[in-house]
Motif scaffolding. Sequence first.
Motif, PDB file in Angstrom:
ATOM      1  N   THR A   1      67.909  27.888  46.318  1.00  0.00           N
ATOM      2  CA  THR A   1      66.666  26.893  47.010  1.00  0.00           C
ATOM      3  C   THR A   1      66.943  25.670  46.165  1.00  0.00           C
ATOM      4  OG1 THR A   1      65.279  28.915  46.910  1.00  0.00           O
ATOM      5  CG2 THR A   1      64.367  26.916  46.814  1.00  0.00           C
ATOM      6  N   SER A   2      66.746  24.446  47.037  1.00  0.00           N
ATOM      7  CA  SER A   2      66.989  23.489  46.520  1.00  0.00           C
ATOM      8  C   SER A   2      65.939  22.776  45.650  1.00  0.00           C
ATOM      9  CB  SER A   2      67.159  22.262  47.578  1.00  0.00           C
ATOM     10  OG  SER A   2      65.823  22.316  48.416  1.00  0.00           O
TER      11      SER A   2
ATOM     12  N   VAL B   1      60.641  32.997  49.957  1.00  0.00           N
ATOM     13  CA  VAL B   1      62.034  32.562  49.783  1.00  0.00           C
ATOM     14  C   VAL B   1      62.837  33.748  49.785  1.00  0.00           C
ATOM     15  CG1 VAL B   1      63.287  31.970  47.881  1.00  0.00           C
ATOM     16  CG2 VAL B   1      61.191  30.917  48.225  1.00  0.00           C
ATOM     17  N   GLY B   2      64.029  33.835  50.329  1.00  0.00           N
ATOM     18  CA  GLY B   2      65.053  34.612  50.362  1.00  0.00           C
ATOM     19  C   GLY B   2      65.757  34.765  51.790  1.00  0.00           C
ATOM     20  N   PHE B   3      66.943  35.726  51.774  1.00  0.00           N
ATOM     21  CA  PHE B   3      67.586  35.882  52.659  1.00  0.00           C
ATOM     22  C   PHE B   3      67.036  36.604  54.030  1.00  0.00           C
ATOM     23  CE2 PHE B   3      70.507  35.085  49.212  1.00  0.00           C
ATOM     24  CZ  PHE B   3      70.731  33.747  49.359  1.00  0.00           C
ATOM     25  N   GLU B   4      67.983  37.178  54.700  1.00  0.00           N
ATOM     26  CA  GLU B   4      67.451  37.873  55.933  1.00  0.00           C
ATOM     27  C   GLU B   4      67.016  39.284  55.304  1.00  0.00           C
ATOM     28  OE1 GLU B   4      71.328  35.790  57.447  1.00  0.00           O
ATOM     29  OE2 GLU B   4      70.418  36.542  55.649  1.00  0.00           O
ATOM     30  N   THR B   5      67.051  39.582  54.433  1.00  0.00           N
ATOM     31  CA  THR B   5      66.339  40.872  53.797  1.00  0.00           C
ATOM     32  C   THR B   5      64.988  40.733  53.689  1.00  0.00           C
ATOM     33  OG1 THR B   5      67.204  40.128  51.687  1.00  0.00           O
ATOM     34  CG2 THR B   5      68.642  41.697  52.626  1.00  0.00           C
ATOM     35  N   THR B   6      64.472  39.713  53.169  1.00  0.00           N
ATOM     36  CA  THR B   6      63.093  39.623  52.863  1.00  0.00           C
ATOM     37  C   THR B   6      62.322  38.766  53.952  1.00  0.00           C
ATOM     38  OG1 THR B   6      63.561  37.470  51.777  1.00  0.00           O
ATOM     39  CG2 THR B   6      63.063  39.759  50.393  1.00  0.00           C
TER      40      THR B   6
ATOM     41  N   LYS C   1      66.846  31.511  54.116  1.00  0.00           N
ATOM     42  CA  LYS C   1      67.934  31.015  54.270  1.00  0.00           C
ATOM     43  C   LYS C   1      68.841  32.242  55.024  1.00  0.00           C
ATOM     44  CE  LYS C   1      67.944  27.141  51.202  1.00  0.00           C
ATOM     45  NZ  LYS C   1      66.600  27.107  50.933  1.00  0.00           N
ATOM     46  N   LEU C   2      69.819  31.725  55.654  1.00  0.00           N
ATOM     47  CA  LEU C   2      70.820  32.611  56.203  1.00  0.00           C
ATOM     48  C   LEU C   2      72.161  32.582  55.638  1.00  0.00           C
ATOM     49  CD1 LEU C   2      69.938  31.879  60.146  1.00  0.00           C
ATOM     50  CD2 LEU C   2      68.788  33.620  58.545  1.00  0.00           C
TER      51      LEU C   2
ATOM     52  N   TRP D   1      70.411  23.199  50.919  1.00  0.00           N
ATOM     53  CA  TRP D   1      70.854  24.412  49.718  1.00  0.00           C
ATOM     54  C   TRP D   1      71.154  23.787  48.675  1.00  0.00           C
ATOM     55  CZ3 TRP D   1      72.423  29.878  51.089  1.00  0.00           C
ATOM     56  CH2 TRP D   1      72.324  30.066  52.460  1.00  0.00           C
ATOM     57  N   ARG D   2      71.126  24.116  47.633  1.00  0.00           N
ATOM     58  CA  ARG D   2      71.600  23.795  46.333  1.00  0.00           C
ATOM     59  C   ARG D   2      73.165  23.632  46.346  1.00  0.00           C
ATOM     60  NH1 ARG D   2      69.343  23.503  41.294  1.00  0.00           N
ATOM     61  NH2 ARG D   2      67.425  24.792  41.972  1.00  0.00           N
ATOM     62  N   ALA D   3      73.496  22.591  45.966  1.00  0.00           N
ATOM     63  CA  ALA D   3      75.121  22.461  46.001  1.00  0.00           C
ATOM     64  C   ALA D   3      75.856  22.144  47.259  1.00  0.00           C
ATOM     65  CB  ALA D   3      75.715  23.428  44.974  1.00  0.00           C
ATOM     66  N   LEU D   4      75.237  22.835  48.262  1.00  0.00           N
ATOM     67  CA  LEU D   4      75.807  22.764  49.571  1.00  0.00           C
ATOM     68  C   LEU D   4      75.185  21.735  50.537  1.00  0.00           C
ATOM     69  CD1 LEU D   4      76.280  26.460  50.123  1.00  0.00           C
ATOM     70  CD2 LEU D   4      78.138  24.819  49.550  1.00  0.00           C
ATOM     71  N   GLY D   5      74.184  21.173  50.369  1.00  0.00           N
ATOM     72  CA  GLY D   5      73.341  20.088  51.143  1.00  0.00           C
ATOM     73  C   GLY D   5      72.862  20.708  52.131  1.00  0.00           C
ATOM     74  N   GLU D   6      72.710  19.980  53.334  1.00  0.00           N
ATOM     75  CA  GLU D   6      72.077  20.301  54.598  1.00  0.00           C
ATOM     76  C   GLU D   6      73.299  21.234  55.245  1.00  0.00           C
ATOM     77  OE1 GLU D   6      70.450  17.087  57.013  1.00  0.00           O
ATOM     78  OE2 GLU D   6      68.575  17.222  55.847  1.00  0.00           O
ATOM     79  N   ILE D   7      72.826  22.243  55.895  1.00  0.00           N
ATOM     80  CA  ILE D   7      73.783  23.039  56.580  1.00  0.00           C
ATOM     81  C   ILE D   7      73.057  23.255  58.148  1.00  0.00           C
ATOM     82  CG2 ILE D   7      75.148  25.339  56.908  1.00  0.00           C
ATOM     83  CD1 ILE D   7      75.178  25.347  53.786  1.00  0.00           C
TER      84      ILE D   7
END
Length: 381
Positions: free
Chosen positions: A69-70, A141-146, A172-173, A277-283
Amino acid sequence: MSSATLDQPLSVDYILGRLGRAAERVGRDLSFMEVCGTHTVHAFRSGLHSLMPENVKLLSGPGCPVCVTSQGDIDLLIELGSRRGVTLCTYGDMIRVTGSAGQSLELARMNGADVRVVYSAMDAVKLAASDKKRQVVFAAVGFETTAPATAAAILAASKLRLTNFTALASHKLVVPAMLGLLATRRVNIDGFLCPGHVAVVVGAKAFAPIVERYGLPCVVGGFEANQIAAALARLVEMVAHGECGLENLYPQAVTDDGNATARAVLEEVFAPATVTWRALGEIPDSGLGIRPFYRLFDAKVRFGLKAVEVPEPPGCRCGDVITAQATPGDCKLFGRACTPVDPIGPCMVSSEGTCQAWFKYRRHGKPVRVASSRKPMGVGA
């Protein structure tokens, strides 16, 4: 892709023997990445790192939802949670994450903000239904699981016609993040240990683009020590035999196509969105935005919010850790200024964070070794 099922669970000794022989055949250093916080913690807790061949490494990727999380999204949560008349509901892992101004939801609560830890998104819906004088916001907050639980909560709020419930969607995915990480060419890995929990929802086939575009083997694995070791053994065997495939070693929970019900709920409420994304920027298409039909339940719309990206806390290398550019031990703050008691970065805050796992099980730079009478690696099977 193929799936494998074990009639009887194989012992860790047997699996590590397979892993050792395959690693010996390869004859070079190998690195594999897991993108699941549960894999991170269980691998360290079981001492698996210390039992693997010297030339095989398991690296942590962007698999901890709190960690990816950014800072901008974290600041948004803290600002919203501090507003008068707002009750912010969050999962426990988010409450101690520090924003750019050194604030956190925990500190905001100490200063009078109405911040509550909940066990599910539906708890926030129930709270909104019971107290319609307050605006209740769920920190999603969370991935496809939540994410399906958040979608179900929005559908429930819609059915109840609640006008005081919203969700601040930061879901996020995983697969787009894996592809985005590879596109940066900042990592040099030989394959992925794919997250079992995410695969339950999206299906094992969701990881096929990684194999097809980048020629990297992928194995979906479970979470017990022998399941993680089996996935790694299969990855090393594929490299040793010059193979590149997608295999599902967690068929008791994961199918090719995932959970149709969960995916349908996600598709009804959310649409793919470009997120940071933190460290990855916009995706592109790596997150989930609430569809216009349900915009009444979108906290960003309700409160006119827009995240502004800000740098990580000074000296914190959490972004490097989740992109395999550094280990926690490389961070000057680790174990000194940054500990689980007084964390600085989210990788130390989260129970699934790599830094917290290192602190608990690998603090002095070497893996914790568990008592074992097993033979040297590669001997016997």
